[in-house]
Design a protein around this motif. Sequence first.
Motif, PDB file in Angstrom:
ATOM      1  N   THR A  26       0.808  -1.218   0.000  1.00 18.89           N
ATOM      2  CA  THR A  26       0.000   0.000   0.000  1.00 18.89           C
ATOM      3  C   THR A  26       0.842   1.271   0.000  1.00 18.89           C
ATOM      4  N   LYS A  27       2.043   1.201   0.576  1.00 20.25           N
ATOM      5  CA  LYS A  27       2.864   2.425   0.608  1.00 20.25           C
ATOM      6  C   LYS A  27       3.313   2.821  -0.792  1.00 20.25           C
ATOM      7  N   TYR A  28       3.345   1.867  -1.730  1.00 15.38           N
ATOM      8  CA  TYR A  28       3.692   2.178  -3.112  1.00 15.38           C
ATOM      9  C   TYR A  28       2.466   2.602  -3.917  1.00 15.38           C
ATOM     10  N   MET A  29       1.288   2.263  -3.439  1.00 16.31           N
ATOM     11  CA  MET A  29       0.065   2.605  -4.158  1.00 16.31           C
ATOM     12  C   MET A  29      -0.434   4.001  -3.828  1.00 16.31           C
ATOM     13  N   ARG A  30       0.050   4.567  -2.728  1.00 16.23           N
ATOM     14  CA  ARG A  30      -0.495   5.834  -2.254  1.00 16.23           C
ATOM     15  C   ARG A  30       0.347   7.053  -2.629  1.00 16.23           C
TER      16      ARG A  30
END
Length: 443
Positions: free
Chosen positions: A313-317
């Motif tokens: 998720t840290k790469y998606m946000r």
Amino acid sequence: MITSVIGRTFLTAYNEKYDKNLSAKAFFEEEYWPLFYNAPKYLQWVTNSPFVQMKRGQKAHLLSETERLGKLEALYEKVDEEIPDASFALGFPASETKGYASTSGLVSDMDIPTEEEDVYLSWMGSGLGIGVAGGFTILFDDPYITLRTFEGWKVYRQYLNDPSLERMRGNQINTWNGQWLTYDMDPYRFREDFDFATLVEEGFFKVDSTTVEALTLNWSQLFFSLSRQFPETEMMGYVYGFGQTNKTIGFIPFQFRSGSTLKEVYRKLIDKEMFGDFKVDKQDFERLFGIHIKRACELGSIGLPALRPHNLTKYMRDKKNLSFNKEEDIIHYQAYKTWLIAMLSKNKEEIIDYTMALAKVIQRYRAGARKTDRKNLIEKELFASVSKRGFIEALEQMVKDLDGEDLPAIKQLKDEVHLMTNEEYGYFCTLLKFDYAFVEKQA
């Protein structure tokens, strides 16, 4: 109670497999008690039960066989004479029938009749619980799973009785069940001639100078092993935790076909040599999947969304991307790419080639400029956009400087993104961002 239901499923399957007709009490006396409690080290510690209530001077590991038989008789007396409670009917409410202790689970104000058989079955059901990381245990009402788990009890008892393994911890049956079932149901790992050293190598135990203890495994590892046995199945699991404070999540559907989907996508990626010659160890790969078990249950069912890899998720946000400076980045890239493709509704075979081809187009666009304007456009606008609109606007800027075969590819991408749902756009953009970083590193 659910523990009694699972116990009955198991006992029926056991009697059928071994051509017996044992009652719950007979099985408890002939099989369960010898395995779990008739030895210096117990397989399971049940708080407030007759097996752990010691008289003055008694210690569990120093009890004689006569004293252990006394504990068994004390259990029989409770079953015969008392209203079932959590101290001797596992998974039942605590004894404060009016106040309902805060540690009780599945409490009802209805008068539910309980047979003697149900009490003994509850012990079997509790002993069949599969422990996973996060402090939770899972029960599956399936004859095959319960029988395979039962076979593992014998192995754990063998090790606890082994004089050369005196440092081995007892009372870890649920943790052991998770490790055993995951190993037993994986044809790529299981060996008929396994020994203790084999299981240490397989990651069953933490071994140091003072203790040998079973390690709690991630629920995703159990999920993948079960998905090999039940590749197209949705199975209901009961998720809970028994301890000083009981935790009850309840009945959750496990969509084992999702494990099959991920494995199929990964095989296709490997076949197409998307990662070169680099192949990650299967166990290490499977450990990367799965959010916390409690968060997974909050989704309502455990399938592909719950299997989302750690830290994705840290790469998606935001604009953060993989650097591919470490081997660890390749491993994460494989897991992230596999899951993102599985989550997209587009044909899996097509999307595998499509995003990589687009990544190469974007990399060529980036390489066609000496200044940093194109690099900034890609990294700070295209892949950093949280909305389809921002992504499409960045593509429109790229179109001005493109020609040849790359121009229609970007135009087509703009049209396809416009038709995506917001959720699919998030998956697609992240996948394309990773593929671009991978291609850029290879250039």
